[in-house]
Design a protein around this motif. Structure first.
Motif, PDB file in Angstrom:
ATOM      1  N   GLN A  50      65.034  -6.692  35.678  1.00 25.19           N
ATOM      2  CA  GLN A  50      65.064  -6.362  37.109  1.00 25.19           C
ATOM      3  C   GLN A  50      66.466  -5.909  37.489  1.00 25.19           C
ATOM      4  O   GLN A  50      67.447  -6.540  37.119  1.00 25.19           O
ATOM      5  CB  GLN A  50      64.696  -7.572  37.956  1.00 25.19           C
ATOM      6  CG  GLN A  50      63.224  -7.803  38.070  1.00 25.19           C
ATOM      7  CD  GLN A  50      62.910  -8.806  39.164  1.00 25.19           C
ATOM      8  OE1 GLN A  50      63.756  -9.565  39.591  1.00 25.19           O
ATOM      9  NE2 GLN A  50      61.670  -8.806  39.594  1.00 25.19           N
ATOM     10  N   ILE A  51      66.533  -4.829  38.240  1.00 22.97           N
ATOM     11  CA  ILE A  51      67.803  -4.313  38.732  1.00 22.97           C
ATOM     12  C   ILE A  51      68.054  -4.949  40.094  1.00 22.97           C
ATOM     13  O   ILE A  51      67.140  -5.038  40.917  1.00 22.97           O
ATOM     14  CB  ILE A  51      67.756  -2.773  38.825  1.00 22.97           C
ATOM     15  CG1 ILE A  51      67.579  -2.188  37.425  1.00 22.97           C
ATOM     16  CG2 ILE A  51      69.001  -2.226  39.509  1.00 22.97           C
ATOM     17  CD1 ILE A  51      67.365  -0.697  37.397  1.00 22.97           C
ATOM     18  N   GLY A  52      69.269  -5.398  40.326  1.00 22.32           N
ATOM     19  CA  GLY A  52      69.614  -6.043  41.584  1.00 22.32           C
ATOM     20  C   GLY A  52      69.399  -5.123  42.784  1.00 22.32           C
ATOM     21  O   GLY A  52      69.519  -3.902  42.682  1.00 22.32           O
ATOM     22  N   GLU A  53      69.110  -5.753  43.909  1.00 21.27           N
ATOM     23  CA  GLU A  53      68.807  -4.994  45.124  1.00 21.27           C
ATOM     24  C   GLU A  53      69.950  -4.076  45.539  1.00 21.27           C
ATOM     25  O   GLU A  53      69.734  -2.934  45.935  1.00 21.27           O
ATOM     26  CB  GLU A  53      68.463  -5.938  46.290  1.00 21.27           C
ATOM     27  CG  GLU A  53      67.157  -6.673  46.115  1.00 21.27           C
ATOM     28  CD  GLU A  53      67.295  -8.022  45.407  1.00 21.27           C
ATOM     29  OE1 GLU A  53      68.312  -8.254  44.712  1.00 21.27           O
ATOM     30  OE2 GLU A  53      66.377  -8.847  45.545  1.00 21.27           O
ATOM     31  N   ARG A  54      71.184  -4.559  45.446  1.00 22.53           N
ATOM     32  CA  ARG A  54      72.343  -3.743  45.834  1.00 22.53           C
ATOM     33  C   ARG A  54      72.414  -2.481  44.984  1.00 22.53           C
ATOM     34  O   ARG A  54      72.672  -1.386  45.492  1.00 22.53           O
ATOM     35  CB  ARG A  54      73.628  -4.563  45.679  1.00 22.53           C
ATOM     36  CG  ARG A  54      74.891  -3.805  46.064  1.00 22.53           C
ATOM     37  CD  ARG A  54      76.152  -4.634  45.814  1.00 22.53           C
ATOM     38  NE  ARG A  54      76.330  -5.002  44.423  1.00 22.53           N
ATOM     39  CZ  ARG A  54      76.812  -4.196  43.481  1.00 22.53           C
ATOM     40  NH1 ARG A  54      77.184  -2.971  43.781  1.00 22.53           N
ATOM     41  NH2 ARG A  54      76.933  -4.609  42.235  1.00 22.53           N
ATOM     42  N   ILE A  55      72.155  -2.626  43.707  1.00 15.30           N
ATOM     43  CA  ILE A  55      72.199  -1.462  42.812  1.00 15.30           C
ATOM     44  C   ILE A  55      71.022  -0.535  43.097  1.00 15.30           C
ATOM     45  O   ILE A  55      71.178   0.692  43.083  1.00 15.30           O
ATOM     46  CB  ILE A  55      72.249  -1.906  41.337  1.00 15.30           C
ATOM     47  CG1 ILE A  55      73.572  -2.640  41.081  1.00 15.30           C
ATOM     48  CG2 ILE A  55      72.091  -0.721  40.395  1.00 15.30           C
ATOM     49  CD1 ILE A  55      73.679  -3.296  39.733  1.00 15.30           C
ATOM     50  N   CYS A  56      69.853  -1.097  43.394  1.00 17.81           N
ATOM     51  CA  CYS A  56      68.697  -0.264  43.756  1.00 17.81           C
ATOM     52  C   CYS A  56      69.040   0.644  44.934  1.00 17.81           C
ATOM     53  O   CYS A  56      68.725   1.836  44.924  1.00 17.81           O
ATOM     54  CB  CYS A  56      67.500  -1.129  44.125  1.00 17.81           C
ATOM     55  SG  CYS A  56      66.743  -2.001  42.750  1.00 17.81           S
ATOM     56  N   ILE A  57      69.672   0.064  45.932  1.00 17.70           N
ATOM     57  CA  ILE A  57      70.055   0.841  47.121  1.00 17.70           C
ATOM     58  C   ILE A  57      71.011   1.960  46.725  1.00 17.70           C
ATOM     59  O   ILE A  57      70.858   3.107  47.154  1.00 17.70           O
ATOM     60  CB  ILE A  57      70.661  -0.081  48.190  1.00 17.70           C
ATOM     61  CG1 ILE A  57      69.580  -1.020  48.731  1.00 17.70           C
ATOM     62  CG2 ILE A  57      71.313   0.738  49.314  1.00 17.70           C
ATOM     63  CD1 ILE A  57      70.105  -2.172  49.555  1.00 17.70           C
ATOM     64  N   GLY A  58      71.984   1.649  45.882  1.00 12.97           N
ATOM     65  CA  GLY A  58      72.924   2.674  45.424  1.00 12.97           C
ATOM     66  C   GLY A  58      72.238   3.763  44.620  1.00 12.97           C
ATOM     67  O   GLY A  58      72.535   4.954  44.788  1.00 12.97           O
ATOM     68  N   LEU A  59      71.305   3.384  43.757  1.00 10.67           N
ATOM     69  CA  LEU A  59      70.591   4.370  42.941  1.00 10.67           C
ATOM     70  C   LEU A  59      69.763   5.309  43.816  1.00 10.67           C
ATOM     71  O   LEU A  59      69.736   6.519  43.578  1.00 10.67           O
ATOM     72  CB  LEU A  59      69.700   3.661  41.918  1.00 10.67           C
ATOM     73  CG  LEU A  59      70.436   2.880  40.831  1.00 10.67           C
ATOM     74  CD1 LEU A  59      69.458   2.016  40.044  1.00 10.67           C
ATOM     75  CD2 LEU A  59      71.207   3.815  39.905  1.00 10.67           C
ATOM     76  N   GLU A  60      69.126   4.749  44.836  1.00 12.41           N
ATOM     77  CA  GLU A  60      68.354   5.606  45.748  1.00 12.41           C
ATOM     78  C   GLU A  60      69.283   6.537  46.518  1.00 12.41           C
ATOM     79  O   GLU A  60      69.031   7.744  46.611  1.00 12.41           O
ATOM     80  CB  GLU A  60      67.529   4.768  46.722  1.00 12.41           C
ATOM     81  CG  GLU A  60      66.743   5.636  47.676  1.00 12.41           C
ATOM     82  CD  GLU A  60      65.730   4.883  48.507  1.00 12.41           C
ATOM     83  OE1 GLU A  60      65.531   5.307  49.666  1.00 12.41           O
ATOM     84  OE2 GLU A  60      65.123   3.913  48.024  1.00 12.41           O
ATOM     85  N   LEU A  72      61.832   0.976  41.891  1.00 14.83           N
ATOM     86  CA  LEU A  72      62.645   0.111  41.037  1.00 14.83           C
ATOM     87  C   LEU A  72      62.280  -1.360  41.164  1.00 14.83           C
ATOM     88  O   LEU A  72      62.287  -2.089  40.178  1.00 14.83           O
ATOM     89  CB  LEU A  72      64.129   0.294  41.374  1.00 14.83           C
ATOM     90  CG  LEU A  72      64.703   1.681  41.088  1.00 14.83           C
ATOM     91  CD1 LEU A  72      66.061   1.832  41.752  1.00 14.83           C
ATOM     92  CD2 LEU A  72      64.797   1.920  39.590  1.00 14.83           C
ATOM     93  N   ARG A  73      62.003  -1.789  42.388  1.00 14.01           N
ATOM     94  CA  ARG A  73      61.730  -3.213  42.648  1.00 14.01           C
ATOM     95  C   ARG A  73      60.569  -3.361  43.619  1.00 14.01           C
ATOM     96  O   ARG A  73      60.758  -3.642  44.802  1.00 14.01           O
ATOM     97  CB  ARG A  73      62.976  -3.896  43.220  1.00 14.01           C
ATOM     98  CG  ARG A  73      64.126  -4.101  42.269  1.00 14.01           C
ATOM     99  CD  ARG A  73      63.874  -5.192  41.243  1.00 14.01           C
ATOM    100  NE  ARG A  73      63.541  -6.474  41.834  1.00 14.01           N
ATOM    101  CZ  ARG A  73      64.437  -7.380  42.233  1.00 14.01           C
ATOM    102  NH1 ARG A  73      65.720  -7.145  42.077  1.00 14.01           N
ATOM    103  NH2 ARG A  73      64.052  -8.510  42.777  1.00 14.01           N
ATOM    104  N   PRO A  74      59.335  -3.185  43.129  1.00 12.11           N
ATOM    105  CA  PRO A  74      58.187  -3.303  44.025  1.00 12.11           C
ATOM    106  C   PRO A  74      57.972  -4.717  44.566  1.00 12.11           C
ATOM    107  O   PRO A  74      57.209  -4.915  45.506  1.00 12.11           O
ATOM    108  CB  PRO A  74      57.006  -2.853  43.151  1.00 12.11           C
ATOM    109  CG  PRO A  74      57.472  -2.980  41.747  1.00 12.11           C
ATOM    110  CD  PRO A  74      58.960  -2.803  41.775  1.00 12.11           C
TER     111      PRO A  74
END
Length: 92
Positions: A50-60, A72-74
């Motif tokens: 699982q990728i951390g939420e902060r990184i998910c936001i950055g990736l988007e 990434l994190r359903p």
């Protein structure tokens, strides 16, 4: 592999697909701008970590919305955070 979902004229991509569409230097830059490293992303992809939420936001953000937090994190209620979730009934 899941198919891409249409969003306007663009479509949502899996992270792996997005990375594979970039050169090595673009991959490293994308990861860095997203708050992580290419090594971390590769490990997460290869181990289904699982990728951390902060990184998910950055990736988007850094993909211009082509890679989404929802993809990434359903398991995270992104709709609530975005203000797009259905409003819950008020308790009386």
């Amino acid at each position: 592999m899941t198919s891409a979902l249409p969003i306007g004229i663009f479509s949502v991509m899996e992270l792996r697909t997005y990375l594979n569409s970039c050169s090595f230097d673009e991959q490293k830059s994308y990861a860095s701008r997203s708050g992580t490293t290419l090594g971390y992303l590769r490990k997460a992809l290869s181990t289904s970590q699982q990728i951390g939420e902060r990184i998910c936001i950055g990736l988007e953000r850094e993909s211009g919305g082509l890679v989404t937090c929802e993809e990434l994190r359903p398991d995270v209620d992104w709709g609530y955070l975005r203000g797009t979730a259905k409003q819950r009934s008020k308790r009386g």
